[in-house]
Write an enzyme that holds these catalytic residues in place. Structure first.
Site: not given
Ligand code: MGD
Ligand code: MGD
Ligand code: MO
Length: 773
Positions: A122, A124
């Site tokens: 898993y 991005w």
């Molecule tokens: N506590 C908490 N944890 C969360 C979340 C949260 O809201 N709270 N959000 C979650 C969500 S929504 C998501 S989507 C995940 C994201 O989690 P990940 O998608 O695992 O996070 P990234 O940092 O995007 O990891 C991508 C990795 O791929 C590497 N990479 C980039 N390009 C390439 C390439 O071309 N080849 C290879 N081999 N590697 C490459 C980058 O260096 C990086 O280490 O995190 C989740 N974790």
């Molecule tokens: N710059 C940037 N943009 C991103 C990403 C990133 O890593 N960096 N990740 C991308 C990815 S993979 C995803 S999945 C999306 C995630 O999209 P989301 O999951 O919606 O994004 P978050 O920033 O984790 O949360 C949005 C807001 O929800 C609020 N929140 C948290 N808990 C609660 C709650 O219980 N109730 C209410 N009402 N509000 C709450 C927090 O204040 C937080 O800022 O974002 C995407 N966009």
């Molecule tokens: Mo995500």
């Protein structure tokens, strides 16, 4: 520290700007004597500052520059080893690394079988359509190993993507072909956003985004008189342009607030009875719960006030403002990334149904609108280039966030979507393009889980904590160092991603690594189909070209596409998708739910008999209750200055840190009694571990809540500690590794409870970006 390139990469002359793409936006760049120069795409009205991470990252010391093998694995061979995460690394030649890895893959494939390989991988990764690491690793494991145990769903929407098909129908249609930003700008009269629609989040889209339109659309709506109401502990979750009213709620209380809004509508006869009768099923059943007929507790505003922290009068006034208008209910992904996360998603649908606006332009349920840039847009009418992953010979899978449970409990039974399943016995894990030490919860537990493997293989461009736990680390190129096609199924611009710099050190493309590895396993031809990378790009381009030709549009050949700045793709009409068709004629265009209607009560889910997700939305109680030991609720949301953990060593991300630590937001009146001042380093802790962070004080956060974004690279002071201290500020040392419910088993990383204390005494240095010994 000098992060500029150490090797000359131009012949004294500055190269021309060339187009490229990233998840955080299109841009162009060139190498100059001073390093990489980046500029935003000229057509982008609101470019994303995250592109500024590239220049400092390209030649940073955190890059992996040669194949490396963990000393314990090299000396003792494959097998469980608690030294993973704190061992030394031995540089080896590509020949040797691939020989050893090829032999190990054959040992597993022909011994325990491909069902002992976990290849979910898993993450991005990067934006190009061909060098998409997850597609590459899946294709490799399918062709060379006969398959792998995969993962289903995402960390983004683990709970909602399982729930929605039962109660609302097509999840992709709900998020990607529903209310658009143009409709918000033109039609919405009131937008109620739970968790907001933060611009930092919609700045990002998997595959690239050419125009960041969200700020402009919200500003246009507000100028037309549309009201915005933000329900969130953080004021910044809606941009200032909206002039939003801020209802600062207690985290994880939204379901109670939604119930009280619906209760008020019903009590005042403001709910849309005709809509409920025609388009939904199970309202009567739910109404008995709502009014308290069933359990003696009416879910009214007085009940919700202490649960949500919002006064009963405010709730009642809001319900009245919503009724009878073009109202849009938005629920962000974040609300479902929590224990019981299915409930606010389902209850949001019930609230929108009670208002009767589902299926009207700019009204109804905009689930996750604003969470990512590819929501709220039109879809392309021609296919995007896609690499085939081949056929997976292994049927087994896990819900993606259950990885540590799987590795720690082979043979253990668990519930998922109405089934009782059993965790497989995994011996080898292969990761390319993801960072579990970024995305997973309870990192000490994850370390223990990885210790049980025979072998962990990681392809990485940087020395992430995941790479530091691997047995075999293979250095891959970063996107700037290779050619690709940038495209996303709902962005109208497809661009040639030109190579901007040579690979660092001995780094190679994931594709070339897999091709050589497949060769050692007798599968080179099957994996490569005889094509070079450039030939693959040409091949993958063809379906898009044919689509253009079919539509009677100019269809440039590959050479012309490659030399240009990108081509515009046609898009589907902004027609509101399946919900609009359903509203127009529910018999002719039923939903794909069992009843064909919006299911306020679901017989299917009720039949699963899960106490944590019964047959209609319920208030399950507050799972994140502060107590004497952990008096604060921590929000671990998405970072503003990077995508997840990617390029955390880049300049834009580094500039946001305080004393080198990830910034944590806190209310000044919470900080003062603890002797905490602006810029101080604090220690956040709970039963699982602790981390340091640099304090930013603000009144734009609810009292009792602390916010620390994800993405600071995990940097444990003592990696062997049972409750580690991350000196850099990774909140996932603190979060709990538990599924959202037995229905979906989604990630629950968004919230937890913590103690906060000022860190006094010497500050341990951040070593996250120093390559390991
Ligand atoms: N506590 C908490 N944890 C969360 C979340 C949260 O809201 N709270 N959000 C979650 C969500 S929504 C998501 S989507 C995940 C994201 O989690 P990940 O998608 O695992 O996070 P990234 O940092 O995007 O990891 C991508 C990795 O791929 C590497 N990479 C980039 N390009 C390439 C390439 O071309 N080849 C290879 N081999 N590697 C490459 C980058 O260096 C990086 O280490 O995190 C989740 N974790
Ligand atoms: N710059 C940037 N943009 C991103 C990403 C990133 O890593 N960096 N990740 C991308 C990815 S993979 C995803 S999945 C999306 C995630 O999209 P989301 O999951 O919606 O994004 P978050 O920033 O984790 O949360 C949005 C807001 O929800 C609020 N929140 C948290 N808990 C609660 C709650 O219980 N109730 C209410 N009402 N509000 C709450 C927090 O204040 C937080 O800022 O974002 C995407 N966009
Ligand atoms: Mo995500």
């Amino acid at each position: 520290m000098d992060d500029r390139p150490r090797i000359p990469e131009t012949d004294g002359e500055d190269a021309p700007f060339r187009p490229h793409s990233s998840h955080w936006g299109l841009f162009s760049a060139r190498m100059t004597g001073d390093g990489l120069q980046v500029r935003a795409h000229p057509g982008d009205p609101d470019p994303n500052g995250i592109i500024d991470n590239f220049p400092g990252a390209l030649r940073h010391r955190a890059r992996v520059t040669q194949p490396m093998i963990r000393r314990g694995w090299l000396e003792n061979g494959p097998g469980p080893d608690p030294r993973r995460g704190r061992d030394e690394y031995v540089p080896v030649s590509w020949e040797k690394a691939l020989d050893l890895l090829g032999a190990e893959l054959l040992r597993i494939r022909d011994g325990a079988g491909p069902g002992a390989i976990f290849g979910g991988s898993y993450g991005w990764a990067s934006a190009g359509r061909f060098h998409h690491a997850q597609s590459q690793v899946h294709r490799f494991l399918n062709t060379a190993c006969g398959g792998y145990v995969r993962s289903v769903n995402s960390y983004s929407s683990g709970a909602s993507s399982v729930l929605i098909p039962h109660v609302m129908g097509d999840y992709n249609g709900l998020t990607k072909r529903n209310v658009t930003w143009d409709q918000v700008a033109d039609h919405s009269e009131i937008v109620l956003a739970f968790g907001g629609m933060a611009l930092k989040n919609s700045m990002v889209a998997g595959g690239g985004v050419s125009r960041h339109v969200e700020r402009g659309a919200m500003a246009r709506a507000a100028a037309r008189g549309c009201e915005f109401v933000l329900v969130s502990p953080l004021r910044d979750d809606l941009p200032g342009e909206t002039g939003a009213q801020w209802l600062s709620c207690i985290p994880a209380s939204d379901t109670a607030l939604m119930m009280a809004l619906v209760h008020t509508l019903v009590a005042e006869g403001l709910h849309d009875r005709a809509f409920l009768a025609r388009y939904t099923t199970g309202w009567d059943r739910f109404e008995r719960y709502l009014t308290g007929e069933e359990d003696g507790q009416p879910k009214d505003a007085a009940w919700a006030a202490p649960l949500t922290g919002i006064a009963a009068g405010e709730i009642i006034a809001l319900a009245r403002r919503l009724a009878g208008r073009r109202a849009l209910i938005v629920v962000s992904h974040s609300l479902q990334r929590a224990e019981g996360g299915e409930q606010p998603v389902w209850m949001g649908m019930v609230l929108a149904a009670a208002l009767g606006q589902i299926g009207l332009p700019g009204g109804g349920y905009g689930y996750a609108l604003g969470a990512i840039a590819y929501y709220g847009r039109r879809n392309n009418a021609v296919p995007a280039p896609t690499l085939s992953q081949g056929r997976n010979g292994v049927a087994d899978y896990i819900p993606v966030a259950r990885i540590a449970d799987m590795l720690l409990g082979p043979g253990t039974a668990y519930r998922y979507n109405g089934q009782t399943r059993t965790y497989p016995d995994i011996r080898l894990v292969y990761w390319a393009g993801g960072n579990p030490f970024h995305h997973h919860q309870d990192l000490a537990r994850l370390t223990r889980a990885f210790a049980r493997l025979d072998t962990l293989v990681v392809h990485e461009l940087g020395w992430t904590a995941t790479a530091r736990h691997a047995d075999i680390v293979l250095p891959c190129t970063m996107t700037l160092e290779r050619e690709d096609i940038g495209a996303c199924s709902n962005d109208p611009l497809m661009v040639p991603m030109r190579r901007l710099a040579p690979p660092v050190g001995e780094a190679r493309d994931d594709y070339d690594i897999f091709a050589d590895l497949a060769g050692r396993m007798g599968a080179r031809e099957a994996f490569t189909e005889g094509r070079t990378s450039r030939q693959w790009l040409e091949h993958l381009y063809q379906p898009t070209r044919e689509g253009l030709a079919r539509a009677g549009l100019p269809a440039p050949d590959f050479a012309e596409f490659w030399e240009g700045e990108g081509i515009e793709l046609p898009q589907d009409p902004d027609d509101g998708g399946y919900l609009c068709a359903f509203r127009a004629d529910p018999q002719a265009a039923p939903l794909s739910t069992p009843s064909g209607r919006l299911e306020i009560f679901s017989e299917t889910i009720a039949g699963f008999a899960e106490p944590d997700c019964p047959g209609h939305p319920v208030w399950l109680g507050q799972p994140y209750r502060p107590d004497a030991e952990t008096p604060f609720v921590l929000i671990a949301n998405q970072p503003r200055t990077r995508l997840h953990s990617q390029l955390d060593f880049g300049g834009h991300s580094a500039a946001s840190k305080r004393q080198g630590r990830e910034p944590a937001l806190m209310h000044p009146e919470d900080a003062a009694p603890l002797g905490i001042a602006e810029g101080d380093v604090v220690r956040l802790s709970n039963a699982r571990g602790a981390c340091l962070a640099g304090i930013a004080l603000s009144r734009d956060i609810r009292r009792g809540v602390v916010q620390l974004a994800t993405g600071a690279w995990y940097d444990p002071l003592d990696p062997a500690a049972e409750h580690p201290l991350c000196v850099h500020g990774n909140p996932n040392v603190l979060t709990r590794d538990i599924g959202s419910s037995a229905l979906a088993q989604g990630c629950t990383g968004q919230l937890t409870t913590v103690a906060v204390a000022r860190h006094d005494g010497p500050l341990p240095p951040v070593r996250a970006f120093d390559p390991p010994a």
